[in-house]
Design an enzyme around this catalytic site. Structure first.
Site, PDB file in Angstrom:
ATOM      1  CD  GLU A  35      -3.997   6.790   5.963  1.00 30.93           C
ATOM      2  OE1 GLU A  35      -5.643   5.899   6.380  1.00 30.93           O
ATOM      3  OE2 GLU A  35      -3.206   6.787   6.346  1.00 30.93           O
ATOM      4  CD  GLU A  86      -2.591   0.987   1.956  1.00 31.01           C
ATOM      5  OE1 GLU A  86      -3.266   0.300   2.647  1.00 31.01           O
ATOM      6  OE2 GLU A  86      -3.048   1.618   3.398  1.00 31.01           O
TER       7      GLU A  86
END
Length: 247
Positions: A104, A100
């Site tokens: 964020e 990943e």
């Protein structure tokens, strides 16, 4: 709540589009499809958080190292404490061995963004970057360039972080979807990560436009697509294509 009708010039971020990319025309919604509005004609995706919870969308196909993804993102307005809204690549959300690469946004500080990198489920490479703007004031351009040698995170064309592969070091190599979601992360680290959700200004809308993904062959993408629903384990998954949602 910021209006979904706010318009900025279509070519505002055209010069920032990574080479070898094309518009994302089809998405899958992993849960709460009625909280995710995709308008392919305008290239916009709006995710809402309210009494229904939030939603998560993703590309229909996965992409290999040697590519880039990008989107213009406007964070939700108001008191967003507790919420996490994002743009990220993942081999499969929720998998214990996922690769990943993240952007964020942490709802308790709209002038910051966190980047992270996971390999085979292992993270621990978080970095928080201060922004020279409030991420809810307008659209800003976020891009990830990912290769077998390095990963770059870019905001409005500026490289804010670069990680280079070291010899013998694990590296994200799995094919990855492009994901985005809006969710309540209040329970993470007892609220120290994103703050505690109050919902004073609900509903909250996170908006994405000019989403760019690598140019891939139709056969390759469709072949990847065939097992996407089973892998994601999302009973509420809904496909949205270029012929849907034109309202």
């Amino acid at each position: 709540m910021a209006s979904e009708c706010e318009v900025t010039p279509d070519d505002q971020h055209e010069h920032l589009r990574p080479e070898g990319t094309e518009p994302l025309e089809r998405i899958a919604v992993d849960y709460t499809p009625d909280a995710c509005h995709h308008a392919p004609a305008s290239g916009e995706i709006h995710v809402t958080y309210d009494h229904r919870g939030g939603a998560r969308w993703r590309s229909r196909g996965r992409f290999l190292p040697g590519c880039a993804v990008a989107a213009a993102v406007r964070a939700p307005a108001g008191d967003t404490a507790g919420l996490n809204y994002n743009l990220y690549l993942s081999s499969l959300e929720g998998s214990s061995d996922m690769d990943e690469i993240d952007f964020e946004f942490l709802g308790n500080d709209k002038r910051a963004v966190q980047t992270n990198l996971f390999v085979a489920g292992g993270g621990g490479r978080e970095m928080v970057h201060q922004l020279p703007f409030d991420s809810s004031d307008g659209f800003h351009h976020y891009a990830v360039a990912w290769s077998a040698e390095a990963v770059e995170w870019r905001i409005d064309g500026e490289v804010i972080r670069r990680e280079e592969r070291r010899e013998g070091e694990p590296w994200p190599e799995k094919p990855m979807y492009l994901y985005a979601s809006l969710w309540d992360a209040s329970d993470v680290d007892e609220g120290r990560w994103t703050g505690t959700y109050h919902g004073r200004d609900a509903p909250y809308v996170c908006s994405y436009r000019d989403v760019r993904v690598p140019v891939v062959g139709e056969e390759e993408e469709c072949q990847d697509d065939a097992n996407a629903g089973d892998e994601a384990g999302a009973a509420g998954e809904e496909e949205v294509d270029a012929e849907a949602g034109k309202d």
